[in-house]
Motif scaffolding. Structure first.
Motif, PDB file in Angstrom:
ATOM      1  N   SER A  16       0.774  -1.298  -0.204  1.00  0.00           N
ATOM      2  CA  SER A  16      -0.222  -0.045  -0.082  1.00  0.00           C
ATOM      3  C   SER A  16       0.871   1.477   0.068  1.00  0.00           C
ATOM      4  O   SER A  16       0.624   2.176  -0.772  1.00  0.00           O
ATOM      5  N   ASN A  17       1.900   1.098   1.078  1.00  0.00           N
ATOM      6  CA  ASN A  17       2.660   2.256   1.101  1.00  0.00           C
ATOM      7  C   ASN A  17       4.173   1.967   1.172  1.00  0.00           C
ATOM      8  O   ASN A  17       4.670   0.855   1.600  1.00  0.00           O
ATOM      9  N   GLY A 176      -1.559  -3.122   4.342  1.00  0.00           N
ATOM     10  CA  GLY A 176      -3.154  -2.589   3.754  1.00  0.00           C
ATOM     11  C   GLY A 176      -3.778  -4.083   3.151  1.00  0.00           C
ATOM     12  O   GLY A 176      -5.068  -3.935   3.371  1.00  0.00           O
ATOM     13  N   ASP A 205      -7.187  -2.858   4.301  1.00  0.00           N
ATOM     14  CA  ASP A 205      -8.224  -2.492   3.612  1.00  0.00           C
ATOM     15  C   ASP A 205      -9.581  -3.455   3.510  1.00  0.00           C
ATOM     16  O   ASP A 205     -10.704  -3.027   3.157  1.00  0.00           O
ATOM     17  N   GLU A 238     -12.990   4.440   4.570  1.00  0.00           N
ATOM     18  CA  GLU A 238     -11.469   4.445   5.254  1.00  0.00           C
ATOM     19  C   GLU A 238     -11.243   5.687   6.541  1.00  0.00           C
ATOM     20  O   GLU A 238     -10.691   5.358   7.275  1.00  0.00           O
ATOM     21  N   LYS A 241     -12.743   4.604   9.584  1.00  0.00           N
ATOM     22  CA  LYS A 241     -11.944   3.551  10.277  1.00  0.00           C
ATOM     23  C   LYS A 241     -10.783   4.326  10.977  1.00  0.00           C
ATOM     24  O   LYS A 241     -10.293   3.903  12.161  1.00  0.00           O
ATOM     25  N   SER A 245      -9.509   5.302  15.335  1.00  0.00           N
ATOM     26  CA  SER A 245      -7.956   4.861  15.805  1.00  0.00           C
ATOM     27  C   SER A 245      -7.665   6.033  16.923  1.00  0.00           C
ATOM     28  O   SER A 245      -6.691   5.813  17.410  1.00  0.00           O
ATOM     29  N   GLY A 307       0.392  -0.174   8.974  1.00  0.00           N
ATOM     30  CA  GLY A 307      -0.641   0.664   9.517  1.00  0.00           C
ATOM     31  C   GLY A 307      -2.007   0.173  10.100  1.00  0.00           C
ATOM     32  O   GLY A 307      -2.512   0.839  11.000  1.00  0.00           O
TER      33      GLY A 307
HETATM   34  P1  ADP Z   1       1.447  -1.873   3.637  1.00  0.00           P
HETATM   35  O1  ADP Z   1       2.500  -2.501   4.234  1.00  0.00           O
HETATM   36  O2  ADP Z   1       0.716  -2.942   3.223  1.00  0.00           O
HETATM   37  O3  ADP Z   1       1.984  -1.098   2.195  1.00  0.00           O
HETATM   38  P2  ADP Z   1       0.849  -0.056   5.802  1.00  0.00           P
HETATM   39  O4  ADP Z   1       1.687  -0.534   6.647  1.00  0.00           O
HETATM   40  O5  ADP Z   1       1.293   1.333   5.118  1.00  0.00           O
HETATM   41  O6  ADP Z   1       0.796  -0.995   4.224  1.00  0.00           O
HETATM   42  O7  ADP Z   1      -0.703   0.003   6.051  1.00  0.00           O
HETATM   43  C1  ADP Z   1      -1.939   0.480   5.238  1.00  0.00           C
HETATM   44  C2  ADP Z   1      -3.042   0.196   5.985  1.00  0.00           C
HETATM   45  O8  ADP Z   1      -3.005   0.885   7.074  1.00  0.00           O
HETATM   46  C3  ADP Z   1      -4.255   0.625   5.220  1.00  0.00           C
HETATM   47  O9  ADP Z   1      -5.140  -0.320   5.242  1.00  0.00           O
HETATM   48  C4  ADP Z   1      -4.566   1.921   5.944  1.00  0.00           C
HETATM   49  O10 ADP Z   1      -6.016   1.910   6.118  1.00  0.00           O
HETATM   50  C5  ADP Z   1      -4.158   1.563   7.460  1.00  0.00           C
HETATM   51  N1  ADP Z   1      -4.107   2.594   8.263  1.00  0.00           N
HETATM   52  C6  ADP Z   1      -3.410   3.490   8.186  1.00  0.00           C
HETATM   53  N2  ADP Z   1      -3.431   4.487   9.160  1.00  0.00           N
HETATM   54  C7  ADP Z   1      -4.534   3.887   9.925  1.00  0.00           C
HETATM   55  C8  ADP Z   1      -5.068   4.478  11.014  1.00  0.00           C
HETATM   56  N3  ADP Z   1      -5.007   5.751  11.573  1.00  0.00           N
HETATM   57  N4  ADP Z   1      -6.140   3.518  11.652  1.00  0.00           N
HETATM   58  C9  ADP Z   1      -6.397   2.549  11.004  1.00  0.00           C
HETATM   59  N5  ADP Z   1      -5.972   2.029   9.839  1.00  0.00           N
HETATM   60  C10 ADP Z   1      -4.986   2.750   9.420  1.00  0.00           C
END
Ligand code: ADP
Ligand code: MG
Length: 566
Positions: A16-17, A176, A205, A238, A241, A245, A307
């Motif tokens: 995702s990121n 994500g 997600d 989103e 959600k 947090s 995240g």
């Molecule tokens: P990845 O490792 O898959 O690239 P991340 O570690 O960046 O992804 O996580 C992305 C996920 O974290 C997404 O599903 C996003 O909605 C979730 N996320 C980010 N910030 C928050 C938050 N404050 N509360 C809940 N979920 C969050």
């Protein structure tokens, strides 16, 4: 290493990121592009003029221009899948290269120098093809990939656990779209991923999607048929959600067809919506503990990564599951990138293999094809693993195989990677043939030795019984990235490994000493020696260097104690 003084960057290439960091003044720091956040969405798109958009700019159009935008392509690394964007088409590694190139450029602008080298993280379970694709993406982005580092290992480095006493910990990474559980063991500056498990289709997600379904259930007149409405529902879900947090109550609204729709959500309702998802988080944890042969009570800490672990519901679940609070001092979506930065710092100082030895486990099994005889019938195509999944790397293992046919003139060694009983379901890496003298079936045997290095080089050695020379084949994880001299050097460093552990002088001497002491003593003492000597022998037979070290220490201690007692 090289004489290049520009910094090495650390990159978390996420589903995702993504994020980039560097090591300066004794700490890893994230680098943000001017005016942007520290996380770069792993999203690529085209604007209306057909120009490429990467990161936040592309993500913003995921809603409005779904056909000109792609996300989550990391899932398809190492496959031939083609993504179409307008009139252009890309493979996952090319899309990843675009993200890597943006991170590289952002870092160059922020640090004011040219950057050519990086350490990049990959999920612990990534196979050979997937790892190659990440390296290729790095090359396309103009980065020499100095090291591919497992994500949980990076998390451990970020938490500085390598500097402390012996520890066992669990990395709970909910991103994500993926969930990864890894058990990491650290002792005397050695970090090892002992086991990894997870769910490739479970992430934050899915919680957003559960909320979107809940939003629809409140207003049956809203449907997902209209792509724009579907997209803004996702955005609102989103937001709900993420609000939860930080606060107890969340609200969202949108206007559609001239009407305004409103939602209010509390944690209890959220929990109801996603109870199925929450319960799916448990199984991989149990599996990983089982694979590592650990009990949850033996863990020193649980680290939250990803995240989605920002969700209080997830934190509560983890706390309940382990009966303790997980560690979360670092931002969970930045931990992996920070760890990559620590690794980059270690490489720059050329310390990686001296002060801090990083070892990993094999993410998959490696073995050869064998035929089996059932009475008169010979059935081919069975997988016989030599190095098993979760074995410690570096590792060297030898097994003997015999001919199955009378007067067989050659033996074909086909090397596979995978977990299936049948090789047809595993990945063929390479093959070679060795000539053997014509004899009756079963009378000729070959010793096959697999030696796997930390750099992902597999050396396969075959020696026909009675012959002096061995045939060798080298399989690289990412062919062409190491020169012949480098390969020769790495393998030379591992020559010591290639002796059977029972033939290594230190082990031979200790076994002899134990045998002698056994002869000299009687009664209880004799039984104690027998017990520890047997354990040591069994460890030697399993050729597991770590078990051997532990059993050797125990036996040494017991013998010393008995000496003192005399
Ligand atoms: P990845 O490792 O898959 O690239 P991340 O570690 O960046 O992804 O996580 C992305 C996920 O974290 C997404 O599903 C996003 O909605 C979730 N996320 C980010 N910030 C928050 C938050 N404050 N509360 C809940 N979920 C969050
Ligand atoms: Mg991640």
């Amino acid at each position: 290493m090289t004489g290049n003084n520009s910094p090495i960057i650390g990159i978390d290439l996420g589903t995702s990121n993504s994020a980039v960091s560097w090591f300066s003044e004794d700490a890893a720091r994230l680098i943000a592009a001017a005016g942007e956040g520290r996380l770069t969405p792993s999203v690529v798109g085209l604007d209306d003029e057909g120009q490429l958009l990467i990161g936040e700019a592309a993500k913003a159009r995921l809603v409005s221009h779904p056909h000109l935008t792609v996300a989550s392509f990391k899932r398809y690394m190492g496959t031939e899948k083609i993504f179409t964007l307008g009139d252009k088409s890309f493979r996952a590694e090319e899309l990843s290269a675009l993200v890597l190139r943006k991170l590289k450029t952002d870092a160059e602008v922020a640090l004011g120098c040219v950057i050519t080298r990086a350490a990049i993280t990959v999920p612990a379970y990534f196979n050979d093809a997937q790892r190659k694709a990440v390296k290729a993406a790095g090359l396309m982005a103009g980065l020499e990939v100095e090291r591919l580092l497992n994500e949980p290992t990076a998390a451990a480095l970020a938490y500085g656990l390598a500097d402390s006493r012996e520890q066992k910990f669990l990395v709970f990474d909910l991103g994500g779209g993926t969930f990864d559980v890894s058990i990491v063991d650290m002792f005397e500056g050695v970090i090892e991923v002992r086991a990894s498990s997870g769910d490739a289709w479970l992430g934050g997600d899915d919680f957003t999607e559960a909320l979107r379904q809940w939003m629809l259930s409140r207003y049956p007149q809203l449907t997902l048929d209209n792509p724009e409405l579907a997209a803004s529902l996702t955005r609102q879900a989103e937001s709900l959600k993420q609000q939860l947090s930080g606060q107890d109550l969340a609200s969202a609204s949108l206007t559609y067809g001239g009407e305004e729709y409103r939602w209010e959500l509390n944690e209890a309702t959220f929990q109801e919506c996603c109870s199925g998802l929450l319960s799916r988080l448990k199984k991989p944890v149990v599996q990983a503990l089982q694979d590592a042969q650990f009990d949850a009570s033996q863990l020193d800490s649980v680290i939250l990564v990803g995240g989605a672990t920002r969700m209080p519901l997830v934190r509560q679940l983890v706390t309940r599951m382990f009966g303790r609070f997980p560690r979360n001092e670092l931002n969970p979506d930045e931990v992996v990138a920070l760890g990559a930065g620590v690794q980059a710092g270690l490489i720059a100082e050329d310390r990686a293999l001296d002060d801090l030895v990083l070892t990993d486990v094999m993410p998959y099994s490696l073995g050869i094809e064998v035929a089996r005889r059932h009475g008169d019938r010979i059935e081919e195509g069975f997988f016989s693993p030599l190095i098993e999944r979760n074995a410690f790397v570096p590792v060297s293992v030898m097994q003997s195989f015999s001919t199955v046919n009378d007067n067989q003139r050659q033996i074909d060694i086909e090397v596979y990677q995978g977990e299936s009983r049948k090789v047809s379901d595993n990945l063929l890496l390479d093959s070679m043939s060795v000539k053997v003298p014509a004899r009756k079936a079963g009378e000729v045997s070959v010793d096959v030795r697999f030696t796997y290095t930390l750099d992902g080089i597999l050396e396969v050695e075959c020696k026909v019984s009675g012959e002096q020379t061995a045939s060798t084949m080298i399989i690289e994880k990412a062919p062409g990235t190491l020169s012949q001299e480098e390969i020769a050097l790495r393998l030379k460093q591992l020559d010591a490994l290639k002796q059977h552990p029972r033939d290594i002088p230190e082990n031979r001497q200790l076994a002899a000493e134990a045998a002698k002491r056994y002869e000299q003593t009687l009664g209880d003492r004799r039984q104690i020696i027998d017990h520890y000597a047997t354990q040591f022998e069994q460890a030697l037979e399993r050729q597991d260097l770590r078990l051997i070290a532990a059993a050797r220490d125990e036996l040494r201690r017991v013998l010393d104690q008995l000496n003192d007692g005399l």
